[in-house]
Design an enzyme around this catalytic site. Structure first.
Site, PDB file in Angstrom:
ATOM      1  N   CYS A 185       0.836  -1.202   0.000  1.00  0.00           N
ATOM      2  CA  CYS A 185       0.000   0.000   0.000  1.00  0.00           C
ATOM      3  C   CYS A 185       0.877   1.261   0.000  1.00  0.00           C
ATOM      4  O   CYS A 185       1.712   1.436   0.893  1.00  0.00           O
ATOM      5  CB  CYS A 185      -0.906  -0.008   1.217  1.00  0.00           C
ATOM      6  SG  CYS A 185      -1.861   1.500   1.442  1.00  0.00           S
ATOM      7  N   HIS A 213      -8.742   7.346   3.397  1.00  0.00           N
ATOM      8  CA  HIS A 213      -8.086   8.638   3.525  1.00  0.00           C
ATOM      9  C   HIS A 213      -9.108   9.749   3.337  1.00  0.00           C
ATOM     10  O   HIS A 213     -10.158   9.555   2.738  1.00  0.00           O
ATOM     11  CB  HIS A 213      -6.932   8.783   2.528  1.00  0.00           C
ATOM     12  CG  HIS A 213      -7.319   8.607   1.097  1.00  0.00           C
ATOM     13  ND1 HIS A 213      -7.573   7.377   0.531  1.00  0.00           N
ATOM     14  CD2 HIS A 213      -7.498   9.521   0.109  1.00  0.00           C
ATOM     15  CE1 HIS A 213      -7.884   7.535  -0.751  1.00  0.00           C
ATOM     16  NE2 HIS A 213      -7.849   8.829  -1.031  1.00  0.00           N
ATOM     17  N   HIS A 250      -9.518  13.959   2.376  1.00  0.00           N
ATOM     18  CA  HIS A 250      -8.931  15.126   1.740  1.00  0.00           C
ATOM     19  C   HIS A 250      -9.412  16.365   2.491  1.00  0.00           C
ATOM     20  O   HIS A 250     -10.626  16.566   2.641  1.00  0.00           O
ATOM     21  CB  HIS A 250      -9.366  15.230   0.275  1.00  0.00           C
ATOM     22  CG  HIS A 250      -8.940  14.072  -0.560  1.00  0.00           C
ATOM     23  ND1 HIS A 250      -7.750  14.054  -1.248  1.00  0.00           N
ATOM     24  CD2 HIS A 250      -9.540  12.882  -0.805  1.00  0.00           C
ATOM     25  CE1 HIS A 250      -7.636  12.915  -1.897  1.00  0.00           C
ATOM     26  NE2 HIS A 250      -8.717  12.175  -1.643  1.00  0.00           N
TER      27      HIS A 250
END
Length: 115
Positions: free
Chosen positions: A5, A101, A103
């Protein structure tokens, strides 16, 4: 952490990044292809594929990411009038790296719907 990853490798320091924040649970860095004047990617150090793959035991880490996003935003004067925090989940949702994740985007006015 997952061996192949890219975000796990960034969190471990195996791939260089422009680090913005780090603690025991999360790592944040500037996006290499920013979509706004401020574009920070916030990841958990633990490999979680996506929001849909999170477990009950991940809720502390995921909540911590929200808290950290706010703290990071405070460090950027361009974000004093607002910012956006986004999580893309799955291919149809726009997720391209399968390590959850978020942003943190700001420094310009955003439209709605996001596109």
């Amino acid at each position: 952490m997952s061996g192949n990853c890219i975000f796990c490798k960034i969190a471990k320091g195996e791939i260089p990044s422009d680090k913005v924040y780090e603690d025991e649970l999360v790592f944040a860095f500037k996006d290499i292809s920013p979509q706004a004047p401020v574009h920070v990617v916030i990841i958990p150090k633990k490999h979680i594929k996506s929001l849909s793959d999170s477990a009950q035991t991940d809720k502390e880490t995921l909540g911590h990411i929200q808290y950290v996003a706010g703290k990071i935003a405070e460090t950027f004067p361009q974000l004093q009038n607002g910012y956006r925090v986004i999580n893309n989940c799955g291919s149809d949702g726009g997720q391209t790296v399968f390590h959850i994740h978020y942003h943190l985007l700001g420094g310009r006015i955003f439209g709605w719907p996001p596109g």
